[in-house]
Write a protein that holds these residues in place. Structure first.
Motif, PDB file in Angstrom:
ATOM      1  N   LYS A  65      -4.060  -2.241  -2.064  1.00 33.31           N
ATOM      2  CA  LYS A  65      -3.777  -3.009  -3.276  1.00 33.31           C
ATOM      3  C   LYS A  65      -3.383  -2.074  -4.421  1.00 33.31           C
ATOM      4  CE  LYS A  65      -5.450  -6.523  -0.919  1.00 33.31           C
ATOM      5  NZ  LYS A  65      -4.554  -7.508  -0.289  1.00 33.31           N
ATOM      6  N   ILE A  66      -2.940  -2.682  -5.515  1.00 32.86           N
ATOM      7  CA  ILE A  66      -2.639  -1.913  -6.717  1.00 32.86           C
ATOM      8  C   ILE A  66      -3.912  -1.293  -7.280  1.00 32.86           C
ATOM      9  CG2 ILE A  66      -2.063  -2.166  -9.165  1.00 32.86           C
ATOM     10  CD1 ILE A  66       0.208  -3.899  -8.460  1.00 32.86           C
ATOM     11  N   ASN A  95       3.944   2.759  -2.411  1.00 29.65           N
ATOM     12  CA  ASN A  95       3.043   3.358  -1.445  1.00 29.65           C
ATOM     13  C   ASN A  95       2.129   4.342  -2.147  1.00 29.65           C
ATOM     14  OD1 ASN A  95       1.968   3.840   1.154  1.00 29.65           O
ATOM     15  ND2 ASN A  95       4.009   3.732   2.054  1.00 29.65           N
ATOM     16  N   LEU A  96       1.176   4.870  -1.393  1.00 28.24           N
ATOM     17  CA  LEU A  96       0.264   5.867  -1.935  1.00 28.24           C
ATOM     18  C   LEU A  96       1.022   7.152  -2.243  1.00 28.24           C
ATOM     19  CD1 LEU A  96      -2.745   5.370   0.508  1.00 28.24           C
ATOM     20  CD2 LEU A  96      -2.612   4.614  -1.868  1.00 28.24           C
ATOM     21  N   SER A  97       0.526   7.923  -3.176  1.00 26.57           N
ATOM     22  CA  SER A  97       1.169   9.175  -3.551  1.00 26.57           C
ATOM     23  C   SER A  97       1.379  10.049  -2.313  1.00 26.57           C
ATOM     24  CB  SER A  97       0.310   9.933  -4.563  1.00 26.57           C
ATOM     25  OG  SER A  97       0.167   9.184  -5.745  1.00 26.57           O
ATOM     26  N   ASP A 114       3.520  -7.506  -9.062  1.00 26.65           N
ATOM     27  CA  ASP A 114       2.349  -7.206  -8.237  1.00 26.65           C
ATOM     28  C   ASP A 114       2.504  -7.888  -6.884  1.00 26.65           C
ATOM     29  OD1 ASP A 114      -0.118  -6.936  -7.032  1.00 26.65           O
ATOM     30  OD2 ASP A 114      -1.257  -7.912  -8.632  1.00 26.65           O
ATOM     31  N   GLY A 115       2.780  -7.072  -5.861  1.00 27.64           N
ATOM     32  CA  GLY A 115       2.901  -7.596  -4.507  1.00 27.64           C
ATOM     33  C   GLY A 115       1.770  -7.116  -3.620  1.00 27.64           C
ATOM     34  N   SER A 116       0.581  -6.975  -4.182  1.00 30.98           N
ATOM     35  CA  SER A 116      -0.552  -6.411  -3.440  1.00 30.98           C
ATOM     36  C   SER A 116      -0.829  -7.129  -2.136  1.00 30.98           C
ATOM     37  CB  SER A 116      -1.811  -6.444  -4.314  1.00 30.98           C
ATOM     38  OG  SER A 116      -1.726  -5.518  -5.368  1.00 30.98           O
ATOM     39  N   TYR A 117      -0.569  -8.427  -2.109  1.00 34.63           N
ATOM     40  CA  TYR A 117      -0.892  -9.211  -0.913  1.00 34.63           C
ATOM     41  C   TYR A 117       0.036  -8.882   0.255  1.00 34.63           C
ATOM     42  CZ  TYR A 117       3.212 -12.105  -1.826  1.00 34.63           C
ATOM     43  OH  TYR A 117       4.509 -12.538  -2.019  1.00 34.63           O
ATOM     44  N   TRP A 118       1.115  -8.114  -0.018  1.00 34.30           N
ATOM     45  CA  TRP A 118       2.162  -7.949   0.998  1.00 34.30           C
ATOM     46  C   TRP A 118       2.777  -6.559   1.043  1.00 34.30           C
ATOM     47  CZ3 TRP A 118       7.391  -7.597  -0.952  1.00 34.30           C
ATOM     48  CH2 TRP A 118       8.370  -7.482   0.038  1.00 34.30           C
ATOM     49  N   ALA A 119       2.886  -5.884  -0.096  1.00 36.87           N
ATOM     50  CA  ALA A 119       3.836  -4.786  -0.230  1.00 36.87           C
ATOM     51  C   ALA A 119       3.480  -3.531   0.564  1.00 36.87           C
ATOM     52  CB  ALA A 119       4.007  -4.421  -1.711  1.00 36.87           C
ATOM     53  N   THR A 120       2.237  -3.109   0.531  1.00 34.81           N
ATOM     54  CA  THR A 120       1.884  -1.808   1.104  1.00 34.81           C
ATOM     55  C   THR A 120       0.968  -1.992   2.304  1.00 34.81           C
ATOM     56  OG1 THR A 120       2.059  -0.832  -1.102  1.00 34.81           O
ATOM     57  CG2 THR A 120       0.926   0.464   0.585  1.00 34.81           C
ATOM     58  N   ARG A 121       1.461  -1.542   3.462  1.00 34.50           N
ATOM     59  CA  ARG A 121       0.717  -1.661   4.725  1.00 34.50           C
ATOM     60  C   ARG A 121       0.279  -3.097   4.949  1.00 34.50           C
ATOM     61  NH1 ARG A 121      -3.028   3.853   4.343  1.00 34.50           N
ATOM     62  NH2 ARG A 121      -1.283   5.297   4.003  1.00 34.50           N
ATOM     63  N   HIS A 122       1.233  -4.010   4.763  1.00 37.68           N
ATOM     64  CA  HIS A 122       0.997  -5.449   4.982  1.00 37.68           C
ATOM     65  C   HIS A 122      -0.147  -5.977   4.125  1.00 37.68           C
ATOM     66  CE1 HIS A 122       3.799  -5.170   8.325  1.00 37.68           C
ATOM     67  NE2 HIS A 122       3.106  -4.165   8.803  1.00 37.68           N
ATOM     68  N   GLY A 123      -0.304  -5.425   2.942  1.00 36.57           N
ATOM     69  CA  GLY A 123      -1.324  -5.902   2.015  1.00 36.57           C
ATOM     70  C   GLY A 123      -2.662  -5.192   2.113  1.00 36.57           C
ATOM     71  N   ALA A 124      -2.774  -4.225   3.001  1.00 36.90           N
ATOM     72  CA  ALA A 124      -4.061  -3.520   3.163  1.00 36.90           C
ATOM     73  C   ALA A 124      -4.392  -2.636   1.971  1.00 36.90           C
ATOM     74  CB  ALA A 124      -4.040  -2.682   4.439  1.00 36.90           C
ATOM     75  N   ASN A 142       1.171   7.044  -7.444  1.00 39.00           N
ATOM     76  CA  ASN A 142       0.577   6.000  -6.612  1.00 39.00           C
ATOM     77  C   ASN A 142       1.162   4.650  -7.020  1.00 39.00           C
ATOM     78  OD1 ASN A 142      -0.959   4.193  -5.205  1.00 39.00           O
ATOM     79  ND2 ASN A 142      -2.933   4.919  -5.940  1.00 39.00           N
ATOM     80  N   SER A 143       2.138   4.190  -6.271  1.00 37.62           N
ATOM     81  CA  SER A 143       2.803   2.919  -6.578  1.00 37.62           C
ATOM     82  C   SER A 143       2.391   1.815  -5.619  1.00 37.62           C
ATOM     83  CB  SER A 143       4.326   3.107  -6.512  1.00 37.62           C
ATOM     84  OG  SER A 143       4.713   3.557  -5.215  1.00 37.62           O
ATOM     85  N   ALA A 144       1.330   2.031  -4.852  1.00 36.47           N
ATOM     86  CA  ALA A 144       0.895   1.057  -3.847  1.00 36.47           C
ATOM     87  C   ALA A 144       0.729  -0.323  -4.470  1.00 36.47           C
ATOM     88  CB  ALA A 144      -0.415   1.511  -3.217  1.00 36.47           C
ATOM     89  N   GLY A 145       1.215  -1.332  -3.765  1.00 36.73           N
ATOM     90  CA  GLY A 145       1.082  -2.717  -4.218  1.00 36.73           C
ATOM     91  C   GLY A 145       2.180  -3.194  -5.133  1.00 36.73           C
ATOM     92  N   THR A 146       2.954  -2.277  -5.701  1.00 37.03           N
ATOM     93  CA  THR A 146       4.034  -2.688  -6.594  1.00 37.03           C
ATOM     94  C   THR A 146       5.287  -3.027  -5.791  1.00 37.03           C
ATOM     95  OG1 THR A 146       4.960  -0.469  -6.938  1.00 37.03           O
ATOM     96  CG2 THR A 146       3.149  -1.132  -8.373  1.00 37.03           C
ATOM     97  N   VAL A 147       6.094  -3.914  -6.346  1.00 38.09           N
ATOM     98  CA  VAL A 147       7.393  -4.242  -5.762  1.00 38.09           C
ATOM     99  C   VAL A 147       8.435  -4.157  -6.880  1.00 38.09           C
ATOM    100  CG1 VAL A 147       8.811  -5.949  -4.570  1.00 38.09           C
ATOM    101  CG2 VAL A 147       6.367  -5.783  -4.055  1.00 38.09           C
ATOM    102  N   THR A 148       9.435  -3.336  -6.674  1.00 34.93           N
ATOM    103  CA  THR A 148      10.564  -3.220  -7.596  1.00 34.93           C
ATOM    104  C   THR A 148      11.781  -3.802  -6.900  1.00 34.93           C
ATOM    105  OG1 THR A 148       9.663  -1.184  -8.534  1.00 34.93           O
ATOM    106  CG2 THR A 148      11.989  -1.634  -8.925  1.00 34.93           C
ATOM    107  N   SER A 149      12.557  -4.621  -7.603  1.00 32.90           N
ATOM    108  CA  SER A 149      13.635  -5.316  -6.900  1.00 32.90           C
ATOM    109  C   SER A 149      14.919  -5.406  -7.708  1.00 32.90           C
ATOM    110  CB  SER A 149      13.178  -6.725  -6.511  1.00 32.90           C
ATOM    111  OG  SER A 149      12.880  -7.483  -7.664  1.00 32.90           O
TER     112      SER A 149
END
Length: 284
Positions: free
Chosen positions: A204-205, A112-114, A192-202, A84-91
């Protein structure tokens, strides 16, 4: 004759020295963000890896090249956060600075979710003009093993590649912004990109899944280095990428990626551009 135990101790000492020298080499090339406690250099005698770790207290980790570049070929192998990597951003990206008129070339992975696929986001900023994202679902699980991600940046175009497969090209047009004058550093980050990363922020981590870990290895830069005086020094062999453009086969591969893997194209987002799409959207 030395005893087996003394030979073992000597071998371990040599390995420790090699690891220490390799680690020192890493810190000669890169600056580490924050306290550095969440950046770990791993040396197995064959391959050097760098692990970034994020927990709720740290909020992220990263390292940055000391050198600045103006054009080059940059690649790295990455193994992304699993589960479960939802909310994370790797760059893995290049950036000229933090100002409003900065240049930037991005490869970002939005967790994203697992069981659901990662989104790979590519973007280009030129003189502060951005919002040029192409996003893709990859044809493999990028958290299961290492894969190679490459950015080719030259005066003609920017090419994004995954395992030597071109998935996007961003061309230069004489009358449109293009990153061509501001030197850039190379960045590697987990945040931590919870505000944006997964499903437009819906989504969170979930910090109960922490620590989150991403691994980098095999970093490669064949690029023109900008010195303190502002002069540029390009390495031998730079002709291999300085004038590179995709041929018909490469453009066919980009078309395949757009057709089968693309999940977002800024040139099709009328809600984002109600007054009309950027000019490059109408050019080929």
């Amino acid at each position: 004759m030395a005893s087996p135990s003394s030979v073992l101790h000597l071998s371990l000492a040599v390995l420790a020295l090699v690891a220490a020298l390799s680690e020192a080499g890493f810190y000669d090339q890169f600056d580490v963000g924050g306290s550095g406690q969440h950046v770990r250099v791993i040396e197995d005698g064959k391959t050097q890896q760098v692990a970034l770790t994020m927990d709720q207290r740290s909020g992220g980790a990263g390292f940055t090249s000391k050198a600045m570049y103006l054009y080059g070929e940059f690649s790295v192998q990455m193994k992304l956060v699993s589960g479960n990597s939802a909310g994370t951003v790797t760059s893995f990206y290049l950036k000229s600075g933090e100002g409003e008129g900065h240049d930037e070339i991005d490869i970002e992975f939005m967790g994203n979710l697992s069981g659901n696929p990662y989104v790979m986001n590519t973007n280009v900023w030129a003189n502060g003009d951005g919002k040029k994202e192409h996003q893709f679902y990859l044809w493999f699980d990028p958290s299961a093993d290492f894969h190679t991600y490459k950015i080719v940046w030259n005066p003609t175009n920017i090419i994004f590649q995954v395992d030597d497969v071109p998935v996007r090209t961003f061309r230069k047009y004489a009358d449109l912004p293009y990153p061509s004058s501001q030197p850039m550093k190379v960045y590697f980050t987990l945040w931590d990109g919870s505000y944006w990363a997964t499903r437009h922020g819906a989504v969170k981590i979930d910090w109960s899944q922490a620590p989150f870990v991403v691994n980098y290895r095999g970093y490669y830069a064949n690029a023109c280095v900008i010195g303190n005086s502002g002069s540029s020094a390009c390495p031998a062999g730079s002709d291999g990428w300085m004038y590179r453009q995709l041929d018909g086969k490469g453009l066919d591969t980009v078309a395949w990626a757009e057709r089968t893997c693309m999940t977002y194209n800024y040139c099709a987002d009328g809600w984002r551009f109600p007054k009309g799409f950027p000019a490059e959207c109408f050019r080929k």
